[in-house]
Design an enzyme around this catalytic site. Structure first.
Site, PDB file in Angstrom:
ATOM      1  N   GLU A  77       0.843  -1.209   0.000  1.00 33.89           N
ATOM      2  CA  GLU A  77       0.000   0.000   0.000  1.00 33.89           C
ATOM      3  C   GLU A  77       0.876   1.255   0.000  1.00 33.89           C
ATOM      4  OE1 GLU A  77      -3.167   0.088  -0.591  1.00 33.89           O
ATOM      5  OE2 GLU A  77      -3.324  -2.091  -0.545  1.00 33.89           O
ATOM      6  N   TRP A  83       1.539   1.766  -3.442  1.00 31.05           N
ATOM      7  CA  TRP A  83       0.526   2.494  -4.225  1.00 31.05           C
ATOM      8  C   TRP A  83       0.754   4.000  -4.119  1.00 31.05           C
ATOM      9  CZ3 TRP A  83      -2.806   1.310  -7.963  1.00 31.05           C
ATOM     10  CH2 TRP A  83      -3.118  -0.027  -8.163  1.00 31.05           C
ATOM     11  N   TRP A 136     -20.406  12.975 -19.119  1.00 26.72           N
ATOM     12  CA  TRP A 136     -20.641  13.345 -17.710  1.00 26.72           C
ATOM     13  C   TRP A 136     -21.874  14.227 -17.604  1.00 26.72           C
ATOM     14  CZ3 TRP A 136     -17.860  10.418 -14.719  1.00 26.72           C
ATOM     15  CH2 TRP A 136     -16.572  10.032 -15.102  1.00 26.72           C
ATOM     16  N   ASN A 142     -10.348   3.544   3.227  1.00 23.82           N
ATOM     17  CA  ASN A 142     -10.111   3.336   1.796  1.00 23.82           C
ATOM     18  C   ASN A 142     -11.250   2.591   1.111  1.00 23.82           C
ATOM     19  OD1 ASN A 142      -8.396   3.381  -0.634  1.00 23.82           O
ATOM     20  ND2 ASN A 142      -8.384   1.167  -0.346  1.00 23.82           N
ATOM     21  N   TRP A 156     -15.486  12.955 -12.153  1.00 23.49           N
ATOM     22  CA  TRP A 156     -14.616  12.655 -11.007  1.00 23.49           C
ATOM     23  C   TRP A 156     -13.896  13.900 -10.497  1.00 23.49           C
ATOM     24  CZ3 TRP A 156      -9.462  13.742 -11.714  1.00 23.49           C
ATOM     25  CH2 TRP A 156      -8.974  13.752 -13.023  1.00 23.49           C
ATOM     26  N   TRP A 196      -9.050   8.805  -7.845  1.00 24.66           N
ATOM     27  CA  TRP A 196     -10.235   9.153  -8.643  1.00 24.66           C
ATOM     28  C   TRP A 196     -10.136   8.604 -10.052  1.00 24.66           C
ATOM     29  CZ3 TRP A 196     -14.884  10.513  -7.111  1.00 24.66           C
ATOM     30  CH2 TRP A 196     -15.023  10.944  -5.792  1.00 24.66           C
TER      31      TRP A 196
HETATM   32  C1  FAD Z   1     -11.054   8.243  -4.546  1.00 24.48           C
HETATM   33  C2  FAD Z   1      -9.846   8.089  -3.654  1.00 24.48           C
HETATM   34  C3  FAD Z   1      -9.141   9.216  -3.253  1.00 24.48           C
HETATM   35  C4  FAD Z   1      -8.018   9.081  -2.420  1.00 24.48           C
HETATM   36  N1  FAD Z   1      -7.348  10.212  -2.027  1.00 24.48           N
HETATM   37  C5  FAD Z   1      -6.255  10.092  -1.240  1.00 24.48           C
HETATM   38  C6  FAD Z   1      -5.532  11.244  -0.820  1.00 24.48           C
HETATM   39  O1  FAD Z   1      -5.844  12.376  -1.173  1.00 24.48           O
HETATM   40  N2  FAD Z   1      -4.449  11.065   0.005  1.00 24.48           N
HETATM   41  C7  FAD Z   1      -4.053   9.818   0.406  1.00 24.48           C
HETATM   42  O2  FAD Z   1      -3.075   9.716   1.164  1.00 24.48           O
HETATM   43  N3  FAD Z   1      -4.691   8.727  -0.011  1.00 24.48           N
HETATM   44  C8  FAD Z   1      -5.784   8.814  -0.807  1.00 24.48           C
HETATM   45  N4  FAD Z   1      -6.446   7.682  -1.192  1.00 24.48           N
HETATM   46  C9  FAD Z   1      -5.862   6.360  -0.887  1.00 24.48           C
HETATM   47  C10 FAD Z   1      -6.308   5.693   0.412  1.00 24.48           C
HETATM   48  O3  FAD Z   1      -7.694   5.715   0.526  1.00 24.48           O
HETATM   49  C11 FAD Z   1      -5.690   6.318   1.660  1.00 24.48           C
HETATM   50  O4  FAD Z   1      -4.300   6.461   1.497  1.00 24.48           O
HETATM   51  C12 FAD Z   1      -5.938   5.440   2.892  1.00 24.48           C
HETATM   52  O5  FAD Z   1      -7.311   5.255   3.089  1.00 24.48           O
HETATM   53  C13 FAD Z   1      -5.305   6.089   4.103  1.00 24.48           C
HETATM   54  O6  FAD Z   1      -5.607   5.377   5.261  1.00 24.48           O
HETATM   55  P1  FAD Z   1      -4.458   4.639   6.086  1.00 24.48           P
HETATM   56  O7  FAD Z   1      -3.333   5.563   6.345  1.00 24.48           O
HETATM   57  O8  FAD Z   1      -5.117   4.004   7.253  1.00 24.48           O
HETATM   58  O9  FAD Z   1      -4.001   3.548   5.045  1.00 24.48           O
HETATM   59  P2  FAD Z   1      -3.221   2.171   5.235  1.00 24.48           P
HETATM   60  O10 FAD Z   1      -4.109   1.095   4.695  1.00 24.48           O
HETATM   61  O11 FAD Z   1      -2.729   2.013   6.607  1.00 24.48           O
HETATM   62  O12 FAD Z   1      -2.011   2.314   4.206  1.00 24.48           O
HETATM   63  C14 FAD Z   1      -0.750   2.860   4.571  1.00 24.48           C
HETATM   64  C15 FAD Z   1      -0.390   4.016   3.675  1.00 24.48           C
HETATM   65  O13 FAD Z   1      -0.292   3.577   2.324  1.00 24.48           O
HETATM   66  C16 FAD Z   1      -0.758   4.596   1.448  1.00 24.48           C
HETATM   67  N5  FAD Z   1      -1.913   4.082   0.721  1.00 24.48           N
HETATM   68  C17 FAD Z   1      -2.797   3.146   1.125  1.00 24.48           C
HETATM   69  N6  FAD Z   1      -3.697   2.906   0.156  1.00 24.48           N
HETATM   70  C18 FAD Z   1      -3.388   3.715  -0.867  1.00 24.48           C
HETATM   71  C19 FAD Z   1      -3.932   3.933  -2.164  1.00 24.48           C
HETATM   72  N7  FAD Z   1      -4.999   3.241  -2.608  1.00 24.48           N
HETATM   73  N8  FAD Z   1      -3.371   4.865  -2.961  1.00 24.48           N
HETATM   74  C20 FAD Z   1      -2.265   5.563  -2.552  1.00 24.48           C
HETATM   75  N9  FAD Z   1      -1.693   5.387  -1.331  1.00 24.48           N
HETATM   76  C21 FAD Z   1      -2.254   4.483  -0.515  1.00 24.48           C
HETATM   77  C22 FAD Z   1      -1.155   5.782   2.312  1.00 24.48           C
HETATM   78  O14 FAD Z   1      -0.082   6.683   2.371  1.00 24.48           O
HETATM   79  C23 FAD Z   1      -1.424   5.117   3.662  1.00 24.48           C
HETATM   80  O15 FAD Z   1      -1.268   5.987   4.746  1.00 24.48           O
HETATM   81  C24 FAD Z   1      -7.594   7.787  -2.017  1.00 24.48           C
HETATM   82  C25 FAD Z   1      -8.318   6.662  -2.433  1.00 24.48           C
HETATM   83  C26 FAD Z   1      -9.433   6.813  -3.225  1.00 24.48           C
HETATM   84  C27 FAD Z   1     -10.205   5.589  -3.663  1.00 24.48           C
END
Ligand code: FAD
Length: 465
Positions: free
Chosen positions: A275, A278, A306, A341, A359, A382
């Site tokens: 993650e 990602w 859209w 997420n 979006w 997005w």
């Molecule tokens: C529509 C949409 C918009 C999003 N916008 C953002 C945003 O503006 N900023 C943001 O940090 N994340 C964003 N995310 C990704 C993700 O939802 C969040 O990073 C995550 O929910 C953060 O929670 P956590 O720290 O508990 O994640 P954990 O599951 O603990 O993951 C650890 C770290 O990995 C990174 N990470 C995890 N999942 C993703 C992912 N899918 N994409 C990129 N990095 C990820 C984050 O830095 C996160 O803190 C978005 C996802 C979606 C579907």
């Protein structure tokens, strides 16, 4: 050769920490340092939203305290970065400016220009890698091109993952010889006008110590079960480190190191590290395809029909769609500046597929309300949802918000927490919009799922023409 009595400006940006901060660490070796933070929202690719401003206020406060413990003061400035840096150098006799690199398109351009102007003025400029495990330019596929698919990208990154350990905070730093004027933090007006920060205060501890506690708690309590629990919004299954990472209160290298040190043998292959991958992929894409902040990566999505529908957009923003999981997510976002997420994917899909609203409107709302709003991850999230990005979810796969709720909130606890009108409804009725008792002012569904699904699939046909 360093005389160890130079004065170096350390320009803090999205690296609000003293541990594992290469610019600070290297500058401290040179002699005296001037830590500075410049508030210049008009220089950003997108002006920071309300939630990130709130976070920034507290994070700057925390950084100020940490630097004071080291023996120096954070200078705050507002306005054009180049003017501020040049003036600071003139006023203090600084011989260099050090900073950690950022990767957003406008910021990169600005930073290149600033580096050029400072060098022309005779200053030493040094920049460092601090917020990614691999910088976008380090990673390319076998044809020398950027990756567009996550799995090979991440495999490649893992091969390159080095064993470097986080840098310690400098033991003590020498302040500049002259005392400096600093703008008061309150003058930056970062705190929201409405009493919004109140609920955020209960959930978050912005700043480096808060980040360190969150990381420790996650490694000790949740890392082992991350893969099983990460999709359930009502558990503390994820790390909630995203805003800390966004502001650089913790570095990915520190996270990697903590995973290594935790004694978990498969940390490198762990779902959790992927993650973080990602996040890296988001930066890779943003760097190589900067137009995707506003435009689809797949040009055929320019033909997508859209719809503009302000009342429905408003219902979505306010958590009034009549779909309990969507509404719970949007209300959690409003109250806390964060959303799980799994729920982000569901609400985003609802906007672009059930409502056919662009979006970009969703990305803008997230930008304003998320404490972790990050140009790379938000754009990627997005575009992924809309099916128009790299390695994206295919558009024709349309989440059913009801079955998503049944699967990932099986008791309905998450919904009940955020949608008080439904507190009296138990599972399974709580999942089914048509079965929900609306006596308590809970809205009727603003669209019918199967009609919306058919409409979305028809709209998708246009991208194939
Ligand atoms: C529509 C949409 C918009 C999003 N916008 C953002 C945003 O503006 N900023 C943001 O940090 N994340 C964003 N995310 C990704 C993700 O939802 C969040 O990073 C995550 O929910 C953060 O929670 P956590 O720290 O508990 O994640 P954990 O599951 O603990 O993951 C650890 C770290 O990995 C990174 N990470 C995890 N999942 C993703 C992912 N899918 N994409 C990129 N990095 C990820 C984050 O830095 C996160 O803190 C978005 C996802 C979606 C579907």
């Amino acid at each position: 050769m360093s005389t160890n009595d130079q004065t170096i400006i350390v320009w803090f940006r999205t690296d609000l920490r003293i541990q594992d901060n290469p610019a600070l660490f290297e500058a401290a070796k040179e002699g005296r340092i001037i830590p500075v933070f410049i508030w210049s929202p008009e220089e950003e690719d997108m002006s920071p939203g309300a939630a990130t401003r709130w976070w920034l206020h507290h994070s700057i406060k925390s950084l100020t305290e940490s630097l004071e413990k080291l023996g120096t003061t954070l200078t705050l400035r507002t306005g054009e970065s180049i003017k501020n840096l040049k003036k600071l150098a003139e006023d203090t006799g600084a011989t260099g400016v050090y900073w950690n690199r950022r990767y957003e398109p406008m910021i990169r351009k600005r930073d290149d220009e600033i580096a050029c102007q400072l060098r022309q003025a005779g200053l030493t400029v040094k920049t460092f890698k601090a917020s990614l495990l691999s910088e976008p330019e380090e990673i390319e596929n076998q044809s020398g091109l950027p990756f567009k698919v996550f799995t090979p990208f991440w495999k490649h990154c893992l091969k390159k993952l080095n064993a470097s350990t986080p840098l310690p905070a400098p033991q003590k730093v020498k302040p500049p010889k002259v005392s400096l004027r600093t703008t008061e933090l309150s003058e930056l007006n970062l705190k929201p006008e409405q009493d919004w920060g109140h609920s955020m205060n209960e959930v978050w501890t912005p700043g480096e110590p808060g980040a360190a506690s969150a990381l420790e708690l996650f490694i000790n309590d949740s890392f082992n079960e991350y893969a099983q629990n990460r999709n359930f919004p009502n558990t503390k299954g994820t790390s909630r480190l995203s805003p800390h990472l966004r502001f650089g209160e913790v570095s990915p290298r520190q996270i990697k190191h903590s995973l290594m040190q935790s004694g978990h043998t498969h940390w490198k292959e762990s779902h959790y590290l992927s993650e973080i991958g990602w996040r890296e992929f988001g930066y890779h894409l943003l760097y190589h395809f900067p137009h995707t902040v506003r435009e689809p990566l797949r040009p055929q999505f320019n033909r997508f029909p859209w719809r503009e529908n302000s009342p429905q957009l408003r219902s979505w923003q306010k958590g009034q769609t009549g779909y309990p999981l969507v509404d719970a997510g949007m209300r959690e976002l409003w109250a806390t500046g964060w959303m799980h997420n799994r729920v982000r994917m569901v609400v985003a899909s609802f906007l672009v597929k059930h409502l056919l609203i662009h979006w970009r409107h969703g990305a803008d709302w997230f930008w304003d309300t998320l404490v972790d709003a990050d140009l790379a991850s938000n754009t990627q999230g997005w575009q992924w949802t809309a099916g128009s990005g790299a390695d994206a979810a295919p558009y024709f796969r349309i989440f059913n918000p009801t079955t998503q709720a049944i699967k990932f909130d099986p008791e309905g606890d998450y919904i009940r927490k955020w949608v008080p009108e439904l507190r009296h409804v138990s599972a399974p009725d709580i999942f089914e919009p048509s079965k929900v008792d609306r006596g308590q002012n809970y809205p009727s569904p603003i669209v019918n799922h199967s009609d919306a699904r058919d409409r979305a699939l028809k709209a998708y046909e246009k991208t194939k023409a």
